[in-house]
Scaffold this motif. Structure first.
Motif, mmCIF file in Angstrom:
data_model
loop_
_atom_site.group_PDB
_atom_site.id
_atom_site.type_symbol
_atom_site.label_atom_id
_atom_site.label_comp_id
_atom_site.label_asym_id
_atom_site.label_seq_id
_atom_site.Cartn_x
_atom_site.Cartn_y
_atom_site.Cartn_z
ATOM 1 N N ILE A 331 39.064 25.399 34.500
ATOM 2 C CA ILE A 331 37.804 26.141 34.675
ATOM 3 C C ILE A 331 37.941 27.536 34.871
ATOM 4 N N ALA A 332 38.952 27.820 35.957
ATOM 5 C CA ALA A 332 39.251 29.159 36.335
ATOM 6 C C ALA A 332 39.657 29.987 35.278
ATOM 7 N N LEU A 333 40.612 29.471 34.516
ATOM 8 C CA LEU A 333 41.495 30.098 33.502
ATOM 9 C C LEU A 333 40.287 30.367 32.340
ATOM 10 N N GLU A 334 39.471 29.498 31.910
ATOM 11 C CA GLU A 334 38.480 29.832 30.962
ATOM 12 C C GLU A 334 37.347 31.174 31.472
ATOM 13 N N ASP A 386 44.990 45.395 38.356
ATOM 14 C CA ASP A 386 45.273 43.822 39.010
ATOM 15 C C ASP A 386 44.578 43.957 40.403
ATOM 16 N N VAL A 387 43.603 42.760 40.393
ATOM 17 C CA VAL A 387 43.121 42.534 41.703
ATOM 18 C C VAL A 387 43.759 41.751 42.619
ATOM 19 N N ALA A 395 39.111 36.536 39.850
ATOM 20 C CA ALA A 395 38.680 36.813 38.484
ATOM 21 C C ALA A 395 37.217 37.415 38.464
ATOM 22 N N VAL A 396 36.450 36.753 39.442
ATOM 23 C CA VAL A 396 35.057 37.385 39.365
ATOM 24 C C VAL A 396 35.175 39.000 40.172
ATOM 25 N N ASP A 397 36.011 38.905 41.067
ATOM 26 C CA ASP A 397 36.063 40.545 41.482
ATOM 27 C C ASP A 397 36.556 41.375 40.408
ATOM 28 N N MET A 398 37.511 40.944 39.424
ATOM 29 C CA MET A 398 38.027 41.605 38.440
ATOM 30 C C MET A 398 36.928 42.255 37.481
ATOM 31 N N SER A 399 36.175 41.176 37.109
ATOM 32 C CA SER A 399 34.851 41.394 36.164
ATOM 33 C C SER A 399 34.013 42.697 37.094
ATOM 34 N N ASN A 400 33.810 42.296 38.206
ATOM 35 C CA ASN A 400 32.976 43.554 38.826
ATOM 36 C C ASN A 400 33.643 44.780 38.807
ATOM 37 N N TYR A 401 34.740 44.952 39.001
ATOM 38 C CA TYR A 401 35.480 46.136 39.082
ATOM 39 C C TYR A 401 35.625 46.971 37.661
ATOM 40 N N ARG A 402 35.870 45.898 36.624
ATOM 41 C CA ARG A 402 35.984 46.157 35.300
ATOM 42 C C ARG A 402 34.467 46.860 34.720
ATOM 43 N N SER A 403 33.260 46.155 35.166
ATOM 44 C CA SER A 403 32.150 46.778 34.847
ATOM 45 C C SER A 403 31.659 48.038 35.677
#
Length: 565
Positions: A331-334, A386-387, A395-403
């Motif tokens: 789930i986390a990987l997807e 790399d978070v 993974a969620v923080d990565m998405s936030n920082y990317r945004s």
């Protein structure tokens, strides 16, 4: 000393009372080892009246008793007292269980001439049985202690099943298989009905050498096994109770087997006994463990079942942990892949290729990401980060920082100013994780690359003429510290040179200094004329061997020839 006229306590009558009344068995044998006298206690032990002993040898009277007569003869010959430990069965009713005694023999003499031997016998069956039970308990504990270190060494479900099966063979069984519910089957759907067929996936199988070839015909690991309604496996899963099947008839075996066609194969393999045990943890059924013995191996005992249940119980916890981890990791990987998605398209004058490799299944997913942001005048901002940490939160923080970076990076700011703004934004967010980041403003028109990095590893240039160059860029602190202090470095970007950006999973290895890891990267000579996709394949083949120790994100960029067709 007593008074001179005190009675002698060792009179013949007193001695007879002592011999007849003691709980120890006492026998007198002549020089031919025939009974001359036995006391009541020994008569009871032997299950034969005392009078019926007279004139007969032990072998005549008790043929199922091993008394070591040669030891008694040596006592007669040299007069040295000796002890023996006879065992076997007498005529006294004691069931089938073997009995044990401890005996001491002394020579009898008259005027220095041997006339026979006297034996004193005590039954020690109870203490021997207690000793055996203690030894069995010690062996079981030792087996379980060993199992702790050999079963459940990873969070791989099939690996754990294989470790269980291989641990049981050959010490406990000649053949062992582990079948589990299919991974796509939800817990709520694992209610087994005895009157319906059951489909399980074979996760592991182990067999002694003489059975391995034939065992493959029963189903290889990874294959699905269909169990007929009413067979032993559905019954065991439905009831939660193990079953022992020793020396079943063909009819019984046909009912218990996955299907009746297997009976002939079982007989050809010489299998004669089996055990089926449920594997369950936290109230949820996981599958079954099946063991079999054949050839000269003995049938299964209750002690064997107890040992197997202990092992199955411990293994089931490891299997459940592996199952839960595999599901959560997937789930986390997807989620991470969905959040990472594909980078934005760069300027048409720049060719970009990227790769993401998750770490081996024993590690959680991380917060690696990459992106491209189109800028005016044919430029593009290339990003890799790399978070810190692993798991869904990273993974969620990565998405936030990317945004955030897409918003800040859209403004026409130099890379080091973008990092300053992003650092301040992340520092203001509650519970934010630090992150490393490398920004490169790629300008194929002017042939320039402008770098700025926040705690990230340095970029590399793969030169068209051969060789790899690490670009020295001031590191700066990771994002989220609020310290700032980032600097920009601009270098030439000759035609054909390939920019390489990566996360630490590409180069870092345990027990190796990071400088040595970077030296290995700098020593690479890769054919940059190849497509970027092929180039990244070669790069990963050189630097990532076996399962990655950490997530790997890598991006390559090259300026396109504007005059190419």
């Amino acid at each position: 000393m007593g008074p001179p006229d005190a009675p002698d306590p060792l009179t013949a009558g007193a001695l007879r009372q002592l011999v007849d009344g003691t709980a120890a068995g006492i026998a007198v044998l002549d020089t031919e080892l025939r009974f001359v006298y036995v006391n009541p206690a020994l008569a009871r032990m032997n299950g034969v009246p005392a009078a019926d002993h007279t004139g007969r040898t032990v072998a005549d009277l008790l043929p199922d008793l091993d008394t070591r007569p040669e030891v008694i003869r040596r006592v007669l010959a040299d007069g040295v007292s000796r002890e023996t430990a006879p065992s076997g069965h007498t005529r006294a009713a004691a069931g089938r269980e073997r009995r044990y005694w401890h005996s001491t023999f002394h020579r009898l003499e008259e005027d220095g001439v041997p006339v026979g031997v006297v034996g004193v016998v005590m039954e020690v069956s109870a203490s021997r049985r207690e000793q055996q039970e203690l030894e069995q308990a010690r062996e079981r504990l030792a087996l379980l202690d060993t199992a702790v270190s050999r079963i459940g060494t990873t969070l791989e479900l099939d690996t754990t099943c294989a470790e269980l099966a291989e641990f049981l063979v050959p010490g406990v069984a000649d053949l062992a298989t582990v079948e589990v519910f299919p991974p796509e089957q939800a817990d709520a759907a694992r209610q087994v009905r005895v009157d319906r067929p059951l489909r399980l996936r074979r996760a592991a199988m182990a067999a002694v050498p003489r059975l391995r070839e034939a065992a493959r015909r029963l189903g290889e690991p990874g294959e699905y096994v269909r169990f007929q309604a009413g067979s032993q496996t559905p019954v065991t899963l439905a009831t939660g109770r193990p079953a022992i099947m020793n020396l079943p008839s063909d009819e019984q075996l046909a009912r218990a087997a996955p299907d009746s066609d297997r009976v002939a194969l079982y007989r050809a393999m010489g299998l004669h006994s089996g055990v089926v045990l449920p594997l369950a943890a936290r109230g949820a059924p996981l599958g079954v463990l099946t063991m079999a013995r054949g050839g000269r191996s003995p049938a299964f005992t209750r002690e064997d079942l107890t040992v197997a249940q202990d092992l199955a119980g411990r293994a089931a916890i490891s299997l459940d942990n592996a199952r839960r981890y595999t599901r959560e990791h997937s789930i986390a990987l997807e989620l991470q892949r969905a959040l990472l998605s594909s980078p934005h398209r760069p300027d048409p004058g720049i060719e970009v290729a990227s790769r993401y490799l998750p770490a081996g299944s024993s590690a959680l997913v991380g917060g690696d990401w990459f992106d491209t942001i189109h800028r005016p005048l044919g430029r593009s901002l290339l990003v890799i980060g790399d978070v810190m940490g692993h798991g869904v939160e990273a993974a969620v923080d990565m998405s936030n920082y990317r945004s955030m970076l897409r918003v800040v990076g859209a403004a026409d700011l130099p890379p080091h100013h973008v990092l300053r703004r992003l650092d301040a934004m992340i520092a203001e967010a509650p519970d934010s994780r630090p992150a490393s980041c490398l920004l490169v403003l790629a300008d194929p028109v002017r042939g320039k690359l402008s770098y700025a990095r926040a705690g990230h590893l340095p970029p590399a240039l793969l030169h068209a003429g051969g060789g790899t160059q690490l670009i020295q860029v001031p590191a700066g602190p990771p994002l989220g510290t609020g310290v700032g202090g980032y600097e920009m470095v601009t270098v030439d970007w000759p035609p054909g040179d390939v920019l390489l950006m990566y996360t630490d999973g590409l180069v870092e290895h345990r027990n190796e200094d990071i400088d040595a890891s970077l030296d290995r990267l700098a020593a690479l000579r890769l054919p940059v004329a190849d497509s970027l996709e092929s180039l990244l394949d070669r790069l990963l083949d050189h630097l990532v061997r076996g399962p990655a120790e950490d997530d790997v994100a890598v991006m390559a960029a090259r300026a396109l020839d504007p005059h190419a067709a």
